[in-house]
Design a protein around this motif. Sequence first.
Motif, short mmCIF file in Angstrom:
data_model
loop_
_atom_site.label_atom_id
_atom_site.label_comp_id
_atom_site.label_asym_id
_atom_site.label_seq_id
_atom_site.Cartn_x
_atom_site.Cartn_y
_atom_site.Cartn_z
N LYS A 108 0.84 -1.21 0.00
CA LYS A 108 0.00 0.00 0.00
C LYS A 108 0.87 1.26 0.00
CE LYS A 108 -4.04 -1.93 2.33
NZ LYS A 108 -4.87 -1.90 3.54
N GLU B 72 3.97 1.53 -1.17
CA GLU B 72 4.61 1.66 -2.48
C GLU B 72 3.61 2.17 -3.52
OE1 GLU B 72 6.33 -2.08 -3.47
OE2 GLU B 72 7.99 -1.85 -2.05
N GLN B 73 2.37 1.68 -3.45
CA GLN B 73 1.35 2.13 -4.39
C GLN B 73 1.04 3.61 -4.18
OE1 GLN B 73 -2.34 0.03 -4.14
NE2 GLN B 73 -3.11 0.87 -6.06
N ALA B 74 0.95 4.03 -2.93
CA ALA B 74 0.69 5.44 -2.64
C ALA B 74 1.84 6.31 -3.12
CB ALA B 74 0.47 5.62 -1.14
N ARG C 105 3.82 5.62 -5.66
CA ARG C 105 3.73 5.68 -7.12
C ARG C 105 2.66 6.67 -7.57
NH1 ARG C 105 2.66 0.26 -7.57
NH2 ARG C 105 4.41 -0.77 -6.61
N VAL C 106 1.53 6.66 -6.87
CA VAL C 106 0.44 7.57 -7.24
C VAL C 106 0.85 9.02 -6.99
CG1 VAL C 106 -1.89 8.30 -6.60
CG2 VAL C 106 -1.40 5.88 -6.92
N SER C 107 1.50 9.27 -5.89
CA SER C 107 1.88 10.64 -5.59
C SER C 107 3.00 11.13 -6.50
CB SER C 107 2.31 10.77 -4.13
OG SER C 107 3.51 10.06 -3.90
N ASN D 229 3.36 10.18 -9.56
CA ASN D 229 2.89 10.15 -10.94
C ASN D 229 2.78 11.56 -11.51
OD1 ASN D 229 2.04 8.99 -13.30
ND2 ASN D 229 -0.09 8.87 -12.70
N GLY D 230 2.41 12.53 -10.71
CA GLY D 230 2.30 13.89 -11.19
C GLY D 230 3.64 14.52 -11.49
N GLN E 198 6.46 12.70 -12.48
CA GLN E 198 7.20 11.97 -13.51
C GLN E 198 6.66 12.34 -14.88
OE1 GLN E 198 6.60 7.91 -12.45
NE2 GLN E 198 8.28 7.89 -10.99
#
Length: 56
Positions: free
Chosen positions: A8, A10-12, A14-16, A18-19, A21
């Motif tokens: 969870k 790591e997923q959070a 990646r999501v944060s 994402n903006g 990258q």
Amino acid sequence: MIVADRNKLEQAARVSMNGFQEAEPQPAPRSSRLSLRLGAVALLAAVALTAAWQLF
């Protein structure tokens, strides 16, 4: 920390991130079209040369 919590986290991350990258560049479809065109031109040239060779 259990595996589910780590996933969870790591997923959070990646999501944060994402903006921040940049999107990965997609391969240009022109390169495949270019190779097909070059192949077609080479084939036509070979046919033309073969036809000319047969005439002489």
